[in-house]
Design a protein around this motif. Structure first.
Motif, PDB file in Angstrom:
ATOM      1  N   ARG A  60       0.840  -1.193   0.000  1.00 23.90           N
ATOM      2  CA  ARG A  60       0.000   0.000   0.000  1.00 23.90           C
ATOM      3  C   ARG A  60       0.877   1.245   0.000  1.00 23.90           C
ATOM      4  O   ARG A  60       2.045   1.219   0.394  1.00 23.90           O
ATOM      5  N   SER A  64      -2.890   8.141   2.253  1.00 23.86           N
ATOM      6  CA  SER A  64      -4.273   7.732   2.005  1.00 23.86           C
ATOM      7  C   SER A  64      -5.167   8.962   1.970  1.00 23.86           C
ATOM      8  O   SER A  64      -4.804  10.032   2.481  1.00 23.86           O
ATOM      9  N   SER A  91      -7.389   0.012   4.537  1.00 22.46           N
ATOM     10  CA  SER A  91      -6.326  -0.572   5.353  1.00 22.46           C
ATOM     11  C   SER A  91      -6.593  -2.020   5.749  1.00 22.46           C
ATOM     12  O   SER A  91      -5.676  -2.716   6.207  1.00 22.46           O
ATOM     13  N   SER A 105     -11.413  -3.441  -1.926  1.00 26.98           N
ATOM     14  CA  SER A 105     -10.458  -2.939  -2.920  1.00 26.98           C
ATOM     15  C   SER A 105     -11.033  -3.037  -4.318  1.00 26.98           C
ATOM     16  O   SER A 105     -11.987  -3.780  -4.576  1.00 26.98           O
ATOM     17  N   PHE A 167      -6.011   3.854   0.098  1.00 28.95           N
ATOM     18  CA  PHE A 167      -4.594   3.811  -0.236  1.00 28.95           C
ATOM     19  C   PHE A 167      -4.437   3.349  -1.679  1.00 28.95           C
ATOM     20  O   PHE A 167      -5.188   2.491  -2.144  1.00 28.95           O
ATOM     21  N   MET A 169      -2.701   0.860  -4.097  1.00 24.10           N
ATOM     22  CA  MET A 169      -2.223  -0.484  -3.780  1.00 24.10           C
ATOM     23  C   MET A 169      -1.886  -1.224  -5.057  1.00 24.10           C
ATOM     24  O   MET A 169      -2.477  -0.974  -6.114  1.00 24.10           O
TER      25      MET A 169
END
Length: 200
Positions: A60, A64, A91, A105, A167, A169
């Motif tokens: 990550r 953020s 997270s 995600s 974030f 990623m």
């Protein structure tokens, strides 16, 4: 003005927003060396490059965002037999699972027909690519994301179901597979979209 920072914000428990050096570029690393799988190695200036050593893993970003409109770019490195994926996650998304495998995600897989996954469902397809750079536009407040290969196509928004701060990623599962992220450490490949700010 050149300010170098990176300490934690005691009010939020998150890293303070990266600040800019005299040249207008960010002085902090993009990927977080403390928030990655053991199988992922970081290298390059400011740790902007990630690569897998053979076992599925993820990493990550340092920064953020929970509100606002943000932009970063990702360039494919070696792809091998495994398709790297990249996008955004909160997270609690597992680093040991492919990005886009859950509601936590959403991720694009350029070498997997350009499929965009969320909760292991294909939301859209951009077409198979084995090289190039993608612009990623994230509307954190509105919970929308778009992916566009630089120089082609038109961004299409997809909903983000993950809650909380987002974030950047990336995940990869093949030896030598990797991507490079640019959250503002270098000049972007295209003009920053109107209304957006470098991810930081």
């Amino acid at each position: 003005m050149a300010i170098i920072g990176g300490s934690m914000n005691p009010l939020t428990g998150r890293p303070r927003l990266p600040v800019f050096g005299g040249g207008g570029l960010l002085t902090l690393p993009a990927w977080n060396s403390a928030d990655k799988s053991a199988s992922i190695t970081l290298s390059g200036t400011n740790n902007v490059t990630m690569a897998s050593t053979g076992t599925l893993g993820g990493v990550r970003s340092v920064t953020s965002h929970d509100t606002g409109d943000w932009y970063f770019e990702v360039t494919l490195g070696s792809v091998g037999a495994s398709s790297p994926g990249f996008g955004v996650a909160n997270s609690t998304q597992s680093l040991a699972a492919f990005i886009g495998n859950s509601l936590l995600s959403i991720g694009l897989y350029p070498t997997d027909d350009g499929n965009i996954y969320q909760n292991n469902i294909v939301l859209g397809t951009l077409g198979d690519e084995t090289s190039g750079t993608w612009g990623v536009q994230v509307q954190a407040t509105a919970r929308l994301i778009s992916f566009q290969k630089i120089g082609s196509g038109t961004p299409t928004n997809y909903p983000i179901t993950a809650t909380g701060p987002l974030f950047a990623m990336a995940t990869a599962g093949g030896a030598g597979v990797g991507v490079t992220i640019n959250t503002g450490q270098a000049a972007f490949a295209q003009t920053l979209p109107v209304g957006y700010t470098a991810w930081g």
